[in-house]
Motif scaffolding. Structure first.
Motif, PDB file in Angstrom:
ATOM      1  N   ARG A  56       9.472 -11.773 -12.009  1.00 12.05           N
ATOM      2  CA  ARG A  56       8.285 -12.104 -11.199  1.00 12.05           C
ATOM      3  C   ARG A  56       8.453 -11.425  -9.850  1.00 12.05           C
ATOM      4  N   GLY A  57       7.503 -10.535  -9.516  1.00 14.00           N
ATOM      5  CA  GLY A  57       7.626  -9.809  -8.259  1.00 14.00           C
ATOM      6  C   GLY A  57       6.391  -9.001  -7.977  1.00 14.00           C
ATOM      7  N   THR A  58       6.589  -7.824  -7.376  1.00 18.97           N
ATOM      8  CA  THR A  58       5.457  -6.958  -7.055  1.00 18.97           C
ATOM      9  C   THR A  58       5.729  -5.532  -7.533  1.00 18.97           C
ATOM     10  N   GLN A  59       4.647  -4.872  -7.908  1.00 17.98           N
ATOM     11  CA  GLN A  59       4.644  -3.422  -8.109  1.00 17.98           C
ATOM     12  C   GLN A  59       4.069  -2.840  -6.828  1.00 17.98           C
ATOM     13  N   ASN A  60       4.740  -1.828  -6.252  1.00 19.04           N
ATOM     14  CA  ASN A  60       4.320  -1.289  -4.952  1.00 19.04           C
ATOM     15  C   ASN A  60       3.647   0.067  -5.117  1.00 19.04           C
ATOM     16  N   TYR A  61       2.638   0.276  -4.303  1.00 20.78           N
ATOM     17  CA  TYR A  61       1.868   1.520  -4.383  1.00 20.78           C
ATOM     18  C   TYR A  61       1.597   2.062  -2.980  1.00 20.78           C
ATOM     19  N   THR A  62       1.324   3.355  -2.925  1.00 22.63           N
ATOM     20  CA  THR A  62       0.830   3.953  -1.683  1.00 22.63           C
ATOM     21  C   THR A  62      -0.500   4.646  -1.960  1.00 22.63           C
ATOM     22  N   CYS A  63      -1.272   4.793  -0.888  1.00 22.98           N
ATOM     23  CA  CYS A  63      -2.532   5.522  -0.962  1.00 22.98           C
ATOM     24  C   CYS A  63      -2.561   6.527   0.189  1.00 22.98           C
ATOM     25  N   ALA A  64      -2.892   7.773  -0.130  1.00 22.91           N
ATOM     26  CA  ALA A  64      -2.938   8.823   0.889  1.00 22.91           C
ATOM     27  C   ALA A  64      -4.118   8.627   1.835  1.00 22.91           C
ATOM     28  N   SER A  65      -5.204   8.008   1.353  1.00 20.90           N
ATOM     29  CA  SER A  65      -6.362   7.693   2.197  1.00 20.90           C
ATOM     30  C   SER A  65      -6.988   6.421   1.636  1.00 20.90           C
TER      31      SER A  65
END
Ligand SMILES: *[C@@H]1O[C@H](CO)[C@@H](O)[C@H](O)[C@H]1NC(C)=O
Length: 229
Positions: free
Chosen positions: A69-78
């Protein structure tokens, strides 16, 4: 109601497994359940989503059954529709399901295991971390960007992994906000000991939105899954 029932079973069973040497009055508890000779390797790793199948696995190799149980992390360029979220890693607590399984027949244990990711997704992670449920280890990504499963706290070993196969979660998976993350087969690489494979299956939540519209540059999506080692 269903949540309550499952959690009664889980917590009652965990209370039982916590008592190494039962007190004399223990047997009078009407909900006392005898420990069965059910080894975790009687559990088959779920490999099929109904349409695709992860590569095979020998049940006798199963060393640990955990609930992540946790998080999946993401980035967005904009923050616009023209960018897509990029997965940069995950963190999760790996709860030890093996403590629960010897008390119930395999078919019941399978039902409980399969219901838990969807239930755990809806419980705040911090609350679960403080619930007293036994923790088998931690999942995170190392500096090189490899997924790490550190089960040394439960003496099961350490797996630094690379992905060998990936299939979509089945249509009926608990979606959370944007859908359930894929099912994975993972193999060991350098830095591992005592563990050689992992399967992430019966996932719940964790997917990113389809594009970056309105998203911050870094964000996390809650997820839960079964991890078999
Ligand atoms: C992922 O998000 C968690 C918060 O849920 C954070 O603790 C962790 O450092 C993040 N990891 C990465 C690689 O961004």
């Amino acid at each position: 109601m269903y949540f309550a029932t499952i959690f009664t079973v889980v917590t009652a069973t965990l209370a039982l497994s916590a008592s190494a040497a039962p007190a004399p009055w223990f047997g009078n508890w009407h909900w006392s359940v005898p420990k069965r000779n059910i080894a975790i390797n009687q559990y088959n790793v779920p490999l099929s989503n109904g349409a695709n199948t992860l590569p095979g696995y020998q049940p006798e190799q199963v060393k640990a059954v955990t609930l992540g149980r946790g998080t999946q992390n993401y980035t967005c360029a904009s923050s616009t529709v023209s960018d897509k979220p990029v997965a940069i890693g995950a963190v999760a607590t790996l709860f030890d399901a093996t403590k629960l399984l010897p008390y119930v027949p395999v078919d019941q244990g399978t039902k409980i295991l399969n219901a838990l990711p969807g239930i755990m997704l809806n419980i705040p992670r911090a609350q679960l971390d403080n619930s007293g449920l036994p923790i088998a280890g931690r999942h995170y990504f190392n500096a090189a960007g490899s997924p790490v499963f550190d089960l040394t706290t439960s003496s099961c070993g350490m797996l630094v992994a690379s992905k060998t196969a990936e299939i979509p979660a089945p249509k009926d998976a608990e979606p959370g906000q944007n859908g359930a993350v894929t099912w994975l087969a993972l193999d060991k690489k350098g830095g591992s000991h005592d563990l050689s494979k992992a399967y992430r299956v019966n996932t719940a939540g964790g997917m990113a939105p389809v594009n970056c519209y309105g998203q911050p540059s870094h964000f996390e999506m809650d997820y839960a899954a079964q991890y078999f080692f």
